[in-house]
Write a protein that holds these residues in place. Structure first.
Motif, PDB file in Angstrom:
ATOM      1  N   GLN A 192       5.592  31.830  25.621  1.00  0.00           N
ATOM      2  CA  GLN A 192       6.059  30.459  25.507  1.00  0.00           C
ATOM      3  C   GLN A 192       5.461  29.829  24.249  1.00  0.00           C
ATOM      4  OE1 GLN A 192       7.873  28.212  27.260  1.00  0.00           O
ATOM      5  NE2 GLN A 192       8.672  29.760  28.669  1.00  0.00           N
ATOM      6  N   PRO A 193       6.286  29.476  23.256  1.00  0.00           N
ATOM      7  CA  PRO A 193       5.705  28.914  22.024  1.00  0.00           C
ATOM      8  C   PRO A 193       4.973  27.599  22.262  1.00  0.00           C
ATOM      9  CG  PRO A 193       8.116  28.901  21.949  1.00  0.00           C
ATOM     10  CD  PRO A 193       7.733  29.595  23.193  1.00  0.00           C
ATOM     11  N   ARG A 194       5.313  26.923  23.342  1.00  0.00           N
ATOM     12  CA  ARG A 194       4.605  25.658  23.618  1.00  0.00           C
ATOM     13  C   ARG A 194       3.179  25.891  24.078  1.00  0.00           C
ATOM     14  NH1 ARG A 194       8.652  22.139  27.224  1.00  0.00           N
ATOM     15  NH2 ARG A 194      10.315  21.943  25.733  1.00  0.00           N
ATOM     16  N   GLN A 195       2.969  27.014  24.762  1.00  0.00           N
ATOM     17  CA  GLN A 195       1.642  27.265  25.321  1.00  0.00           C
ATOM     18  C   GLN A 195       0.804  28.195  24.461  1.00  0.00           C
ATOM     19  OE1 GLN A 195       2.675  28.963  29.033  1.00  0.00           O
ATOM     20  NE2 GLN A 195       3.433  27.051  29.891  1.00  0.00           N
ATOM     21  N   MET A 196       1.482  29.109  23.782  1.00  0.00           N
ATOM     22  CA  MET A 196       0.735  30.151  23.088  1.00  0.00           C
ATOM     23  C   MET A 196       1.039  30.134  21.601  1.00  0.00           C
ATOM     24  SD  MET A 196      -0.340  32.146  25.743  1.00  0.00           S
ATOM     25  CE  MET A 196       0.161  32.456  27.424  1.00  0.00           C
ATOM     26  N   GLU A 197       0.038  30.550  20.833  1.00  0.00           N
ATOM     27  CA  GLU A 197       0.273  30.737  19.425  1.00  0.00           C
ATOM     28  C   GLU A 197      -0.059  32.184  19.113  1.00  0.00           C
ATOM     29  OE1 GLU A 197      -0.734  27.383  16.731  1.00  0.00           O
ATOM     30  OE2 GLU A 197      -1.978  28.926  15.831  1.00  0.00           O
ATOM     31  N   TRP A 198       0.849  32.850  18.417  1.00  0.00           N
ATOM     32  CA  TRP A 198       0.532  34.243  18.121  1.00  0.00           C
ATOM     33  C   TRP A 198       0.709  34.550  16.652  1.00  0.00           C
ATOM     34  CZ3 TRP A 198       4.131  38.016  16.562  1.00  0.00           C
ATOM     35  CH2 TRP A 198       5.467  37.584  16.587  1.00  0.00           C
ATOM     36  N   SER A 199      -0.037  35.551  16.185  1.00  0.00           N
ATOM     37  CA  SER A 199       0.068  35.962  14.795  1.00  0.00           C
ATOM     38  C   SER A 199      -0.099  37.468  14.729  1.00  0.00           C
ATOM     39  CB  SER A 199      -1.017  35.274  13.972  1.00  0.00           C
ATOM     40  OG  SER A 199      -2.271  35.614  14.492  1.00  0.00           O
ATOM     41  N   GLY A 200       0.201  38.027  13.589  1.00  0.00           N
ATOM     42  CA  GLY A 200       0.130  39.471  13.437  1.00  0.00           C
ATOM     43  C   GLY A 200       1.511  40.063  13.304  1.00  0.00           C
ATOM     44  N   THR A 201       1.584  41.369  13.073  1.00  0.00           N
ATOM     45  CA  THR A 201       2.890  41.991  12.915  1.00  0.00           C
ATOM     46  C   THR A 201       3.136  43.027  14.004  1.00  0.00           C
ATOM     47  OG1 THR A 201       1.853  43.480  11.346  1.00  0.00           O
ATOM     48  CG2 THR A 201       3.210  41.727  10.423  1.00  0.00           C
ATOM     49  N   VAL A 202       4.371  43.029  14.472  1.00  0.00           N
ATOM     50  CA  VAL A 202       4.831  44.055  15.402  1.00  0.00           C
ATOM     51  C   VAL A 202       6.031  44.693  14.733  1.00  0.00           C
ATOM     52  CG1 VAL A 202       5.829  44.494  17.658  1.00  0.00           C
ATOM     53  CG2 VAL A 202       4.084  42.736  17.413  1.00  0.00           C
ATOM     54  N   ARG A 203       5.935  45.970  14.410  1.00  0.00           N
ATOM     55  CA  ARG A 203       7.059  46.631  13.732  1.00  0.00           C
ATOM     56  C   ARG A 203       7.694  47.654  14.657  1.00  0.00           C
ATOM     57  NH1 ARG A 203       4.412  45.881   8.712  1.00  0.00           N
ATOM     58  NH2 ARG A 203       3.111  47.679   9.042  1.00  0.00           N
ATOM     59  N   LEU A 204       9.014  47.549  14.798  1.00  0.00           N
ATOM     60  CA  LEU A 204       9.758  48.515  15.584  1.00  0.00           C
ATOM     61  C   LEU A 204      10.576  49.339  14.611  1.00  0.00           C
ATOM     62  CD1 LEU A 204      10.633  49.284  18.552  1.00  0.00           C
ATOM     63  CD2 LEU A 204      12.614  47.865  18.125  1.00  0.00           C
ATOM     64  N   ASN A 205      10.304  50.622  14.532  1.00  0.00           N
ATOM     65  CA  ASN A 205      10.958  51.499  13.553  1.00  0.00           C
ATOM     66  C   ASN A 205      10.901  50.906  12.144  1.00  0.00           C
ATOM     67  OD1 ASN A 205      11.697  53.712  15.097  1.00  0.00           O
ATOM     68  ND2 ASN A 205      13.439  52.610  15.944  1.00  0.00           N
ATOM     69  N   GLY A 206       9.781  50.319  11.831  1.00  0.00           N
ATOM     70  CA  GLY A 206       9.598  49.780  10.486  1.00  0.00           C
ATOM     71  C   GLY A 206      10.101  48.370  10.295  1.00  0.00           C
ATOM     72  N   ARG A 207      10.776  47.814  11.298  1.00  0.00           N
ATOM     73  CA  ARG A 207      11.331  46.476  11.148  1.00  0.00           C
ATOM     74  C   ARG A 207      10.380  45.454  11.767  1.00  0.00           C
ATOM     75  NH1 ARG A 207      17.489  45.610  12.973  1.00  0.00           N
ATOM     76  NH2 ARG A 207      16.673  44.672  14.777  1.00  0.00           N
ATOM     77  N   ASP A 208      10.050  44.435  11.017  1.00  0.00           N
ATOM     78  CA  ASP A 208       9.101  43.440  11.516  1.00  0.00           C
ATOM     79  C   ASP A 208       9.795  42.499  12.498  1.00  0.00           C
ATOM     80  OD1 ASP A 208       7.142  41.659  11.984  1.00  0.00           O
ATOM     81  OD2 ASP A 208       6.693  41.228   9.879  1.00  0.00           O
ATOM     82  N   LEU A 209       9.353  42.540  13.752  1.00  0.00           N
ATOM     83  CA  LEU A 209      10.020  41.729  14.766  1.00  0.00           C
ATOM     84  C   LEU A 209       9.730  40.241  14.602  1.00  0.00           C
ATOM     85  CD1 LEU A 209       9.600  43.834  18.038  1.00  0.00           C
ATOM     86  CD2 LEU A 209      11.510  43.794  16.460  1.00  0.00           C
ATOM     87  N   GLY A 210       8.604  39.943  13.946  1.00  0.00           N
ATOM     88  CA  GLY A 210       8.213  38.546  13.793  1.00  0.00           C
ATOM     89  C   GLY A 210       9.165  37.746  12.914  1.00  0.00           C
ATOM     90  N   THR A 211       9.891  38.437  12.021  1.00  0.00           N
ATOM     91  CA  THR A 211      10.754  37.725  11.083  1.00  0.00           C
ATOM     92  C   THR A 211      12.160  37.505  11.642  1.00  0.00           C
ATOM     93  OG1 THR A 211      11.418  39.819  10.107  1.00  0.00           O
ATOM     94  CG2 THR A 211       9.557  38.697   9.084  1.00  0.00           C
ATOM     95  N   LEU A 212      12.450  38.097  12.789  1.00  0.00           N
ATOM     96  CA  LEU A 212      13.803  37.989  13.334  1.00  0.00           C
ATOM     97  C   LEU A 212      14.028  36.636  13.991  1.00  0.00           C
ATOM     98  CD1 LEU A 212      14.145  41.501  14.985  1.00  0.00           C
ATOM     99  CD2 LEU A 212      14.848  40.783  12.711  1.00  0.00           C
ATOM    100  N   SER A 213      15.298  36.217  14.004  1.00  0.00           N
ATOM    101  CA  SER A 213      15.617  34.972  14.697  1.00  0.00           C
ATOM    102  C   SER A 213      15.667  35.262  16.196  1.00  0.00           C
ATOM    103  CB  SER A 213      16.976  34.472  14.229  1.00  0.00           C
ATOM    104  OG  SER A 213      17.978  35.348  14.694  1.00  0.00           O
ATOM    105  N   ASP A 214      15.677  34.194  16.988  1.00  0.00           N
ATOM    106  CA  ASP A 214      15.710  34.360  18.432  1.00  0.00           C
ATOM    107  C   ASP A 214      16.955  35.122  18.875  1.00  0.00           C
ATOM    108  OD1 ASP A 214      13.363  33.099  18.609  1.00  0.00           O
ATOM    109  OD2 ASP A 214      14.136  31.205  19.412  1.00  0.00           O
ATOM    110  N   LYS A 215      18.051  34.859  18.158  1.00  0.00           N
ATOM    111  CA  LYS A 215      19.315  35.500  18.522  1.00  0.00           C
ATOM    112  C   LYS A 215      19.241  37.011  18.275  1.00  0.00           C
ATOM    113  CE  LYS A 215      24.237  35.048  17.831  1.00  0.00           C
ATOM    114  NZ  LYS A 215      25.240  34.745  16.818  1.00  0.00           N
ATOM    115  N   GLU A 216      18.671  37.369  17.124  1.00  0.00           N
ATOM    116  CA  GLU A 216      18.521  38.799  16.821  1.00  0.00           C
ATOM    117  C   GLU A 216      17.580  39.463  17.828  1.00  0.00           C
ATOM    118  OE1 GLU A 216      18.844  39.432  12.080  1.00  0.00           O
ATOM    119  OE2 GLU A 216      17.348  37.996  12.749  1.00  0.00           O
ATOM    120  N   MET A 217      16.546  38.710  18.190  1.00  0.00           N
ATOM    121  CA  MET A 217      15.561  39.248  19.129  1.00  0.00           C
ATOM    122  C   MET A 217      16.209  39.551  20.479  1.00  0.00           C
ATOM    123  SD  MET A 217      12.454  40.087  18.846  1.00  0.00           S
ATOM    124  CE  MET A 217      11.727  41.056  20.158  1.00  0.00           C
TER     125      MET A 217
END
Lengths: 278, 269
Positions: A63-88
């Motif tokens: 929940q973005p209201r409760q939690m703040e997160w940082s760092g990178t999570v890459r799935l097959n080389g693709r950074d999940l953090g940069t994706l929009s909610d729709k892509e996610m």
């Protein structure tokens, strides 16, 4: 896709903090682990050590209201953090399957198994309803579930927890995600169902080459399935390595305590009788 | 101490006025005895009838047939005052520790409730006893002021145990009491139970599906499958040699202690 990585999942400096009136409270200290194709990573730790939180962070379900997160999570080389909610949303299910601890909560009780199964398949793949039903029946049959036709017409509360959990895996099998996150998949099940679920998870890995993140507090589950182990304690990774190494030479005192709390009595008793076979 | 004689039980099904649905049989002719100071493991898969049997022994569910004799008295045929007296010797700890307690009460109130019901203590004695109970299960006296949501699962299960031993009972039914806890907590609670058994000369009926947990604490084990008692013995070794399919299934599902002892799945061959 970046070239040269054979890691399905790469987690680097993943950190989660809880927003509170008193400021940010760290829940996960920076985590770092990688997972190769077709391998199973076991995450162990006591309740409250941040195992499930890690899973949710990978799936970006915090929940973005409760939690703040940082760092990178890459799935097959693709950074999940940069994706929009729709892509996610298209990634969840199709590329990262997930199996939750309580299968009863993972299905909505007001629709039949069949309609939820077909809905999931058709959201992620372009197939007709008939094709989806056909696929569902095949997947359920391969999961050793009796009467797939009848099962599709049933509601979640009409079947047992073990069966529901296998339905969940069947859905994952149809979508063949490269990564599956199984958060305590067998905790709510009895031992016989537990073994069946573990067998099907292993089959998913063998047949589809899926990598699995397997969260469990049960060292039996870990020693049966995992290739690598991450030991978590109070939001930190205190130890990680190959499964045999963790079991034979535990370095951290928490790991040693975990290993000591195995019911060892059984081993002496079993060694005197014939080995177990399936 | 406890004698279970020929218990059979059925659950009635709600019938339609045109179509009578027959009752579902859950237990079929089950008999066993439980001696003082013994821990009897009741194993079986989910839906085997373990918890129903536990409830019948506790006096929560009247069996369709058969008798429960607790110290020679039939639990379902005695008059109310006698039953009230017997009930204090029969206690229970359930699996779901959160739903077993009233979330509005403090730990001290939860533990003190059986004392209020059965013993006439002055408030000083009452406080003293609650404090003593908290310490017996490994909690601090200050924890008495906390409410259930402030405890972890393992701590709350300790409170449930403290409540169960408050009246010095003779038999405690442990209905999957440790199944929802993590491994470390499971082992801690099991060793606490083993210790209490010694100091209080308790008997346990340990209902579980986990052979590993049962073997660490039980003196004897029974296996029920689809309402039938399929195995009953006091030596674990011979359980391994029992050739009943239900018993074998349970044994085959024991997970390895070490990666080198993995169960080989058929799709791997």
């Amino acid at each position: 896709m970046t070239a040269g990585t054979d890691h399905v999942l790469e987690v680097e400096h993943l950190q989660v903090q809880l927003k509170s009136n008193a400021g940010l409270i760290p829940l996960l200290e920076p985590l770092r682990f990688k997972l190769q194709k077709g391998r199973i990573l076991g995450i162990v730790g006591e309740s409250g050590s941040g195992k499930s939180l890690t899973c949710h962070a990978i799936l970006r379900l915090l929940q973005p209201r409760q939690m703040e997160w940082s760092g990178t999570v890459r799935l097959n080389g693709r950074d999940l953090g940069t994706l929009s909610d729709k892509e996610m949303r298209t990634i969840r299910g199709k590329e990262i399957g997930s199996i939750m601890q309580n299968p009863m909560n993972a299905f909505t009780p007001v629709y039949t198994i069949g309609s939820q199964f077909v809905e999931t398949l058709r959201t992620h793949t372009r197939i007709s309803k008939q094709q989806a039903i056909q696929q569902a029946i095949e997947a359920l049959a391969s999961m050793n579930l009796p009467d797939p036709h009848k099962l599709l017409k049933k509601y979640p509360f009409q079947i047992s927890g073990g069966m529901l959990q296998r339905v969940m895996i069947a859905i994952s099998m149809c979508l063949k995600p490269p990564l599956l996150i199984a958060d305590e998949p067998t905790t709510a099940l009895d031992v016989v169902n537990q073994l069946q679920v573990l067998r099907e998870l292993d089959r998913l890995r063998y047949e589809c080459g899926t990598s699995i993140v397997l969260v469990s507090h049960d060292l039996g589950v870990i020693s049966q399935l995992a290739d690598e182990v991450v030991v978590m304690y109070k939001g930190q990774i205190v130890e990680q390595g190959e499964v045999a190494q963790i079991f034979d030479q535990p370095q951290h005192e928490y790991t040693q305590m975990l290993l000591r709390s195995r019911p060892t009595a059984i081993i002496d008793r079993l060694s005197s009788s014939t080995p177990i076979e399936l | 101490m406890l004698e279970v004689a020929n218990i059979s039980h059925q659950y009635a099904n709600r019938s339609h006025w045109l179509r009578r649905i027959p009752p579902t049989p859950v237990l079929n002719n089950i008999s066993f005895t439980l001696e003082k100071g013994c821990c009897l493991g009741l194993l079986g898969m989910s839906g085997a009838g373990k918890s129903t049997l536990g409830n019948i022994i506790l006096g929560l569910e009247k069996p369709t047939q058969g008798q429960i004799l607790f110290e020679g008295q039939d639990l379902y045929r005695v008059n109310t005052p006698t039953r009230h007296r017997i009930r204090r010797d029969l206690q229970v700890v359930f699996q779901d520790c959160y739903s077993a307690v009233n979330p509005l009460m403090t730990a001290a109130q939860i533990i003190g409730e059986p004392l209020d019901n059965y013993e006439k203590l002055t408030s000083v004695q009452h406080k003293q006893r609650v404090k003593q109970l908290l310490e017996q299960v490994g909690l601090r006296a200050e924890d008495g002021n906390k409410r259930p949501h402030q405890f972890s699962g393992g701590q709350l299960q300790r409170i449930n145990i403290a409540r169960a031993i408050a009246l010095n009972p003779k038999l405690i039914v442990l209905d999957e009491s440790v199944s929802s806890l993590d491994m470390v907590n499971q082992m801690q609670i099991l060793s606490l139970l083993a210790e209490l058994k010694k100091t209080h000369q308790l008997s346990y009926l340990f209902v579980t599906h986990d052979i590993r947990a049962a073997m660490t604490i039980c003196d004897r084990v029974m296996v029920i499958d689809q309402g039938e008692l399929v195995y009953q013995d006091d030596m674990h070794q011979s359980m391994m040699q029992s050739n009943h399919p239900a018993v074998q299934k349970l044994i085959a599902a024991i997970l390895p202690e070490h990666p080198s002892e993995r169960i080989v799945f058929d799709h791997q061959v």
